[in-house]
Write an enzyme that holds these catalytic residues in place. Structure first.
Site, mmCIF file in Angstrom:
data_model
loop_
_atom_site.group_PDB
_atom_site.id
_atom_site.type_symbol
_atom_site.label_atom_id
_atom_site.label_comp_id
_atom_site.label_asym_id
_atom_site.label_seq_id
_atom_site.Cartn_x
_atom_site.Cartn_y
_atom_site.Cartn_z
ATOM 1 C CE1 TYR A 1 15.814 7.486 -23.773
ATOM 2 C CE2 TYR A 1 13.836 8.624 -23.062
ATOM 3 C CZ TYR A 1 14.449 7.519 -23.596
ATOM 4 O OH TYR A 1 13.681 6.429 -23.943
ATOM 5 N N GLY B 1 6.397 3.427 -29.660
ATOM 6 C CA GLY B 1 7.681 3.008 -29.115
ATOM 7 C C GLY B 1 7.668 2.828 -27.615
ATOM 8 C CG HIS C 1 9.448 6.668 -21.003
ATOM 9 N ND1 HIS C 1 10.511 6.039 -20.412
ATOM 10 C CD2 HIS C 1 9.690 6.618 -22.335
ATOM 11 C CE1 HIS C 1 11.358 5.628 -21.337
ATOM 12 N NE2 HIS C 1 10.874 5.956 -22.520
ATOM 13 N NE ARG D 1 9.879 -2.677 -24.124
ATOM 14 C CZ ARG D 1 10.648 -3.429 -24.889
ATOM 15 N NH1 ARG D 1 10.311 -4.702 -25.093
ATOM 16 N NH2 ARG D 1 11.743 -2.946 -25.450
ATOM 17 C CE1 TYR E 1 13.250 1.061 -30.608
ATOM 18 C CE2 TYR E 1 12.884 2.528 -32.470
ATOM 19 C CZ TYR E 1 12.732 2.224 -31.124
ATOM 20 O OH TYR E 1 12.034 3.077 -30.319
#
Length: 294
Positions: free
Chosen positions: A22, A139, A144, A177, A196
């Protein structure tokens, strides 16, 4: 060399250390819009997490992948003592802003926010006493972290550092996931995001990168419709790419148990519901709950 052929992240994102996907600011800004505030959390997720923490009599919580702080804020509002860390300063600025704006509220005045790297977590963050009652990493955040060396040694190190923050009797809550389904079919399981309530997403394209015929990376290309800032303006379509290591359920379970050297109680849920391998419903996420017994 790979990145010069196949971009694994949006332009402007750091490529050394623990990647801050990010770092260009664009993804952080759009992600904040995408996930919304605490009211944007699904009722099922909110009630499940709060019930779990209260069931285990948790008081202090380390949000080890806090991002913009949305989960941390939710927990602060529910009376938990929260410490929040993230490797992305661009994401943390939203949490810091919220803390400043609500500094007159006691829980927010005591809110600890630090920039920290999972690979050096023990140096970056001082552990209170024997550790935190609960550590959360939710999340799809842990995915990552790439497999830099090809042997998952960085994953093992990061998990050891994260687990070291859990006090004996405390719990680690970590998810990923359903990469088993993604690798088998080439796309994510159907269904809405369990975390979300966002209506901004226009499209998510999934790609799988193989190295030596082994799944090495999954990339998601997001197309998000950003609301206009001025009346009458045309909504903007923002595109960005995030990359993930595809943790398979069985392998990640083994990693977790190895991290705690077997001194743990482990359970896995599919989209917050009890999961049985081979069941009819295909979950979008697997959530691991690990209680530290040693």
């Amino acid at each position: 060399m790979v990145d010069s052929v196949y971009r694994t992240r949006s332009l402007g994102v750091a490529a050394e250390g623990l990647p801050d996907q990010y770092a260009d600011g664009q993804a952080a800004r759009v992600w904040q819009l995408y996930i919304g505030d605490t009211r944007g959390r699904t009722a099922e997720y909110r009630s499940w997490l709060l019930a779990l923490l209260r069931q285990h009599r948790c008081r202090s919580v380390l949000d080890v992948a806090c991002g913009t702080g949305v989960d941390s804020i939710m927990l602060l509002e529910e009376g938990f003592q929260v410490t929040s860390v993230d490797a992305s300063d661009k994401m943390l600025k939203y949490a810091l802003k919220e803390r400043w704006e609500r500094r007159k509220e006691e829980p927010f005045d005591r809110w600890v926010i630090e920039e920290a790297n999972w690979l050096t977590l023990e140096k970056d963050l001082e552990k209170p006493g024997d550790g935190f009652d609960a550590v959360i990493c939710l999340g799809n955040s842990f995915a990552h972290l790439p497999d830099f060396k090809g042997d998952q040694s960085d994953h093992k190190l990061a998990l050891r550092n994260i687990a070291s923050m859990v006090r004996p009797g405390g719990v680690l809550v970590i998810d990923h996931r359903n990469y088993d389904h993604i690798l088998a079919t080439g796309c994510a399981p159907p269904g809405k995001n369990i975390y979300y309530k966002s209506d901004l997403t226009k499209d998510i394209t999934t790609s799988v990168l193989l190295v030596n015929n082994k799944a090495h990376m999954v990339t998601l290309d997001y197309t998000v419709q950003v609301p206009p800032t001025e009346a009458g303006a045309v909504p903007e379509l923002s595109k960005f790419r995030l990359s993930y290591y595809p943790h398979r359920l069985e392998a990640f379970t083994a990693l977790l148990k190895g991290t705690f050297q077997g001194k743990c109680q482990h359970s896995v849920l599919g989209d917050f519901q009890p999961y049985t391998p081979g069941q009819a419903h295909v979950p979008c996420y697997f959530i691991h709950v690990v209680k530290k017994t040693g």
